[in-house]
Design a protein around this motif. Structure first.
Motif, PDB file in Angstrom:
ATOM      1  N   ARG A  45     -19.592   4.716   2.731  1.00 50.58           N
ATOM      2  CA  ARG A  45     -18.701   3.585   2.943  1.00 50.58           C
ATOM      3  C   ARG A  45     -17.816   3.409   1.714  1.00 50.58           C
ATOM      4  O   ARG A  45     -18.302   3.464   0.578  1.00 50.58           O
ATOM      5  CB  ARG A  45     -19.524   2.316   3.206  1.00 50.58           C
ATOM      6  N   GLU A  46     -16.529   3.167   1.924  1.00 49.33           N
ATOM      7  CA  GLU A  46     -15.604   3.025   0.812  1.00 49.33           C
ATOM      8  C   GLU A  46     -14.779   1.744   0.956  1.00 49.33           C
ATOM      9  O   GLU A  46     -14.474   1.288   2.062  1.00 49.33           O
ATOM     10  CB  GLU A  46     -14.657   4.227   0.725  1.00 49.33           C
ATOM     11  N   LEU A  47     -14.417   1.201  -0.203  1.00 47.00           N
ATOM     12  CA  LEU A  47     -13.608  -0.003  -0.233  1.00 47.00           C
ATOM     13  C   LEU A  47     -12.160   0.326   0.111  1.00 47.00           C
ATOM     14  O   LEU A  47     -11.582   1.261  -0.450  1.00 47.00           O
ATOM     15  CB  LEU A  47     -13.697  -0.635  -1.627  1.00 47.00           C
ATOM     16  N   VAL A  48     -11.592  -0.439   1.012  1.00 50.39           N
ATOM     17  CA  VAL A  48     -10.198  -0.250   1.417  1.00 50.39           C
ATOM     18  C   VAL A  48      -9.285  -1.261   0.717  1.00 50.39           C
ATOM     19  O   VAL A  48      -8.264  -0.901   0.140  1.00 50.39           O
ATOM     20  CB  VAL A  48     -10.059  -0.399   2.944  1.00 50.39           C
ATOM     21  N   ALA A  49      -9.667  -2.538   0.800  1.00 45.70           N
ATOM     22  CA  ALA A  49      -8.823  -3.591   0.231  1.00 45.70           C
ATOM     23  C   ALA A  49      -9.653  -4.845   0.006  1.00 45.70           C
ATOM     24  O   ALA A  49     -10.622  -5.083   0.725  1.00 45.70           O
ATOM     25  CB  ALA A  49      -7.650  -3.908   1.153  1.00 45.70           C
ATOM     26  N   THR A  50      -9.259  -5.606  -0.992  1.00 44.71           N
ATOM     27  CA  THR A  50      -9.873  -6.897  -1.249  1.00 44.71           C
ATOM     28  C   THR A  50      -8.789  -7.961  -1.339  1.00 44.71           C
ATOM     29  O   THR A  50      -7.623  -7.656  -1.637  1.00 44.71           O
ATOM     30  CB  THR A  50     -10.685  -6.915  -2.548  1.00 44.71           C
ATOM     31  N   ILE A  51      -9.194  -9.193  -1.105  1.00 42.97           N
ATOM     32  CA  ILE A  51      -8.289 -10.322  -1.298  1.00 42.97           C
ATOM     33  C   ILE A  51      -9.087 -11.461  -1.903  1.00 42.97           C
ATOM     34  O   ILE A  51     -10.155 -11.814  -1.418  1.00 42.97           O
ATOM     35  CB  ILE A  51      -7.599 -10.721   0.021  1.00 42.97           C
ATOM     36  N   ALA A  60      -7.178   0.302  -2.272  1.00 42.99           N
ATOM     37  CA  ALA A  60      -7.523   1.661  -2.644  1.00 42.99           C
ATOM     38  C   ALA A  60      -6.239   2.483  -2.703  1.00 42.99           C
ATOM     39  O   ALA A  60      -5.291   2.229  -1.949  1.00 42.99           O
ATOM     40  CB  ALA A  60      -8.479   2.254  -1.624  1.00 42.99           C
ATOM     41  N   ASP A  61      -6.230   3.466  -3.586  1.00 42.84           N
ATOM     42  CA  ASP A  61      -5.028   4.293  -3.738  1.00 42.84           C
ATOM     43  C   ASP A  61      -4.632   4.950  -2.418  1.00 42.84           C
ATOM     44  O   ASP A  61      -3.451   5.135  -2.141  1.00 42.84           O
ATOM     45  CB  ASP A  61      -5.253   5.357  -4.806  1.00 42.84           C
ATOM     46  N   GLY A  65       0.645   0.837  -0.032  1.00 42.88           N
ATOM     47  CA  GLY A  65       1.947   1.029   0.582  1.00 42.88           C
ATOM     48  C   GLY A  65       1.910   1.153   2.093  1.00 42.88           C
ATOM     49  O   GLY A  65       2.957   1.107   2.745  1.00 42.88           O
ATOM     50  N   ARG A  66       0.710   1.295   2.658  1.00 42.80           N
ATOM     51  CA  ARG A  66       0.587   1.423   4.114  1.00 42.80           C
ATOM     52  C   ARG A  66      -0.194   0.259   4.716  1.00 42.80           C
ATOM     53  O   ARG A  66       0.098  -0.166   5.836  1.00 42.80           O
ATOM     54  CB  ARG A  66      -0.113   2.731   4.476  1.00 42.80           C
ATOM     55  N   PHE A  67      -1.210  -0.223   4.010  1.00 47.31           N
ATOM     56  CA  PHE A  67      -2.065  -1.300   4.512  1.00 47.31           C
ATOM     57  C   PHE A  67      -1.759  -2.596   3.772  1.00 47.31           C
ATOM     58  O   PHE A  67      -1.426  -2.585   2.583  1.00 47.31           O
ATOM     59  CB  PHE A  67      -3.539  -0.968   4.310  1.00 47.31           C
TER      60      PHE A  67
END
Length: 114
Positions: A45-51, A60-61, A65-67
């Motif tokens: 499991r990998e981190l995509v984005a946090t807020i 995540a790199d 620019g896409r998400f």
């Protein structure tokens, strides 16, 4: 009892978009950071984005620019807008709250065909 319910996954062609939603209950939603993770078959499991609680995002790199991650505290909902999807984005996407000790949603499948 904290619950996170994701929706919005599906099968799309490469280059298209999807928006995931995660509705939270059982917590003071606005007080905690939220995140989206993903897990592809055979991978960790990998981190995509946090807020953060005040709306500051990090990505995540691989998805910058896409998400776009966003939140609506009044609706107790966190979103993940995914544009320009690629086959390598195929995974089960999970919502996560940093409210201790940390809670996961059940996940929603995203499949991107080439």
């Amino acid at each position: 009892q904290v619950q996170l319910v994701e929706s919005g996954g599906g099968l799309v062609q490469a280059g298209r978009s999807l928006r995931l939603s995660c509705v939270a209950s059982g917590l003071t939603f606005g007080g905690y950071a939220m995140a989206w993770y993903r897990q592809a078959p055979g991978k960790e499991r990998e981190l995509v984005a946090t807020i953060s609680s005040n709306g500051s995002p990090n990505y995540a790199d691989s998805v910058k620019g896409r998400f776009t991650i966003s939140r609506d505290n009044a609706k107790k909902t966190v979103y993940l807008q995914m544009n320009s999807l690629k086959p390598e984005d195929t995974a089960v996407y999970y919502c996560y709250t940093y409210r201790p000790p940390g809670y996961w949603g059940q996940g929603t499948q995203v499949t991107v065909s080439s």
